[in-house]
Scaffold this active site. Structure first.
Site, PDB file in Angstrom:
ATOM      1  CG  HIS A   1      81.581  54.901   2.527  1.00  0.00           C
ATOM      2  ND1 HIS A   1      82.208  55.359   3.379  1.00  0.00           N
ATOM      3  CD2 HIS A   1      80.264  55.174   3.455  1.00  0.00           C
ATOM      4  CE1 HIS A   1      82.210  55.800   4.462  1.00  0.00           C
ATOM      5  NE2 HIS A   1      80.896  55.663   4.557  1.00  0.00           N
TER       6      HIS A   1
ATOM      7  CG  LEU B   1      71.608  50.828   2.299  1.00  0.00           C
ATOM      8  CD1 LEU B   1      71.411  49.400   1.747  1.00  0.00           C
ATOM      9  CD2 LEU B   1      71.096  51.702   1.475  1.00  0.00           C
ATOM     10  NE  ARG B   2      71.715  56.780   8.638  1.00  0.00           N
ATOM     11  CZ  ARG B   2      73.103  57.084   8.780  1.00  0.00           C
ATOM     12  NH1 ARG B   2      73.942  56.090   9.130  1.00  0.00           N
ATOM     13  NH2 ARG B   2      73.463  58.372   8.663  1.00  0.00           N
TER      14      ARG B   2
ATOM     15  CG  ASP C   1      82.124  55.232   7.893  1.00  0.00           C
ATOM     16  OD1 ASP C   1      82.980  55.870   7.633  1.00  0.00           O
ATOM     17  OD2 ASP C   1      80.935  55.412   7.669  1.00  0.00           O
TER      18      ASP C   1
ATOM     19  CG  ASP D   1      79.924  58.921   4.259  1.00  0.00           C
ATOM     20  OD1 ASP D   1      79.182  58.049   4.944  1.00  0.00           O
ATOM     21  OD2 ASP D   1      80.684  59.670   4.744  1.00  0.00           O
TER      22      ASP D   1
ATOM     23  N   PRO E   1      76.237  64.346  11.805  1.00  0.00           N
ATOM     24  CG  PRO E   1      78.445  63.096  12.215  1.00  0.00           C
ATOM     25  CD  PRO E   1      77.133  63.161  12.853  1.00  0.00           C
TER      26      PRO E   1
HETATM   27  O1  DOR Z   1      79.219  62.139   8.262  1.00  0.00           O
HETATM   28  C1  DOR Z   1      79.136  60.949   8.344  1.00  0.00           C
HETATM   29  N1  DOR Z   1      78.032  60.460   8.540  1.00  0.00           N
HETATM   30  N2  DOR Z   1      80.493  60.300   8.404  1.00  0.00           N
HETATM   31  C2  DOR Z   1      80.652  59.007   9.227  1.00  0.00           C
HETATM   32  O2  DOR Z   1      81.611  58.543   8.868  1.00  0.00           O
HETATM   33  C3  DOR Z   1      79.243  58.361   9.602  1.00  0.00           C
HETATM   34  C4  DOR Z   1      78.067  59.112   8.780  1.00  0.00           C
HETATM   35  C5  DOR Z   1      76.626  58.475   9.258  1.00  0.00           C
HETATM   36  O3  DOR Z   1      76.747  57.155   9.490  1.00  0.00           O
HETATM   37  O4  DOR Z   1      75.855  59.251   9.398  1.00  0.00           O
END
Ligand code: DOR
EC number: 3.5.2.3
Length: 438
Positions: free
Chosen positions: A69, A72-73, A163, A316, A334
């Protein structure tokens, strides 16, 4: 006798390395000769025969870590991370493979986008980048994405996830589970009932009441996991639960596993170490989804990880640009960095339980993702994907020293055990002496 040269041994195309006196999980110190991309020999006092020697004294060799998980943006938010910068962060964290989440821009919901990410990963050459495909078009939760085309593409996608968003519609979730069954794929669910988390800013509980922030109740996660394990059981498909965060979720999972449901689950390092008390600082670096929970949840997650109810640790890793984090809590995105600190956090949480760490951070995630070259203990003929850890080292986390393009680590200033000394991908170092090789 074969002569191995650091510039390329005659028997194989890859340079050779001899790691001297390293502790392999569960065994006495030994030498490892890496040549031709594999572990060529294992034993005491091996002759170097031209191979470059790496001193393994005091170090532990783990199978290269595998992250199921990772954000990589790229494409879309290359200011926050790229496939290359995220791959470098991963290698420095001891990883040899990462699964790249689909919430890019454009979304990885077509064969074209997943192939692009896969190709960028190969070009960077620092870890194996295995793209995850979106479950629904644009992550909108309305229509199934091209799951079959992504599975058949060069990226050979086997994990699908929206996700960041939950596949909230039970009929779509059922269809997705049915679809991937044909090629033994897996749906990785972000378990969050959206109607129960509208406007949520942090975990719903005593601290959110004190701070006056809208809460994200544990039941919003638990209700979706309960529904999904029943759907997975009905369909006979594989379900994976992303970033499980509550004690109640552990109980749902325990029940499902007892019934033989094909479900696996991950927990993040941050949910194993930090609690919702951090929100009292109003520092958005601690804002994450699902949110940091209570110390009772943290204890339950740790126990479940040791017991095996939670199968793996996944980072994550969620890099965010400064403007998305250095703002008011309510406006901040987040997510937290994780790749470069995960192993140290796990050493802090579990101590030197090397076999457990190898199982939860390498072997099992490799198995779930179907990455057959990864997650294997060093033995003759096995692909040389491994990481060398110095357990005696301690380091203080400095955001400015992270290889990630982003700075949003929640561990800034914290001193944690362990240091990655070297990482090898198919016998070639991506990290040596604690530094990225390229
Ligand atoms: O905190 C999070 N950031 N939770 C997620 O499910 C997505 C992730 C994000 O892509 O920044």
């Amino acid at each position: 006798m074969t002569e191995y040269t650091a510039g390329g041994d005659p028997g194989a195309a890859k340079p050779a390395y001899l790691i001297r006196g390293v502790r392999v999980v569960g065994a006495a110190p030994t030498d490892l000769l890496l040549a031709g991309g594999v572990v060529a020999e294992v034993g005491r006092d091996l002759a170097a025969r031209g191979a470059r020697v790496v001193d393994g004294d005091g170090l532990v060799a783990l199978p290269g870590l595998v992250d199921l998980h990772t954000h990589l943006r790229e494409p879309g938010r290359e200011d926050a991370e790229t496939v290359e910068s995220g791959s470098r962060a991963a290698a420095l964290g001891g990883y040899t493979a990462v699964c790249a989440m689909a919430n890019t821009s454009p979304v990885a919901d077509t064969a074209g986008v997943v192939e692009q990410v896969w190709r960028l990963g190969r070009e960077a050459g620092l870890v194996d980048v295995q793209p995850i495909g979106a479950v629904t078009v644009g992550l909108a939760g309305e229509r199934l994405a091209e799951l079959g085309a992504m599975a058949d593409s060069a990226a050979r996608v086997r994990i699908f996830s929206d996700d960041g968003h939950c596949v909230a519609d039970p009929k779509l979730m059922r269809r997705a589970l049915e679809y991937v069954k044909a090629f033994d794929g897996v749906i990785a669910q972000h378990a969050e009932e959206p109607r129960l988390t509208e406007g949520a800013q942090m975990h719903e509980g005593e601290v959110s009441t004190r701070l006056g922030l809208t809460g994200w109740p544990a039941v919003a996660e638990e209700a979706i996991i309960a529904r999904d394990v029943l759907l997975a059981e009905h369909v006979g498909s594989r379900l994976h639960v992303c970033h499980l965060s509550t004690a109640g979720s552990v109980e749902v999972l325990r029940h499902a596993k007892k019934r033989g449901v094909r479900v696996t689950a991950e927990v993040t390092p941050h949910h194993l170490l930090l609690t919702d008390e951090r929100a009292a600082s109003y520092d958005p670096v601690f804002k994450v989804n699902p949110p940091l929970r209570t110390s009772a949840d943290v204890s339950a997650l740790r126990e479940a990880l040791v017991e095996g109810i939670i199968d793996i640790v996944a980072t994550d890793h969620a890099p965010h640009a400064l403007e998305d984090k250095e703002c008011e809590w309510a406006y901040a995105r987040p997510g937290m960095l994780g790749l470069e600190t995960a192993l140290s956090v796990l050493l802090d949480v579990l101590g030197e339980r090397w076999d457990l760490i190898a199982e939860r951070m390498s072997r099992t995630p490799a198995r779930i993702a179907g990455l057959v070259e990864h997650g294997r203990n060093p033995a003759p003929g096995v692909p040389a994907n491994l990481t060398l850890v110095d357990p005696a080292a301690r380091r203080t986390v400095d955001p400015s020293e992270q290889a990630s393009r982003s700075r949003n680590t929640p561990y800034a200033g914290l001193t944690l055990p362990g240091r990655i000394v070297a990482t090898f991908l198919r016998g070639e170092p991506t990290v040596l002496d604690g530094k990225a090789v390229k």
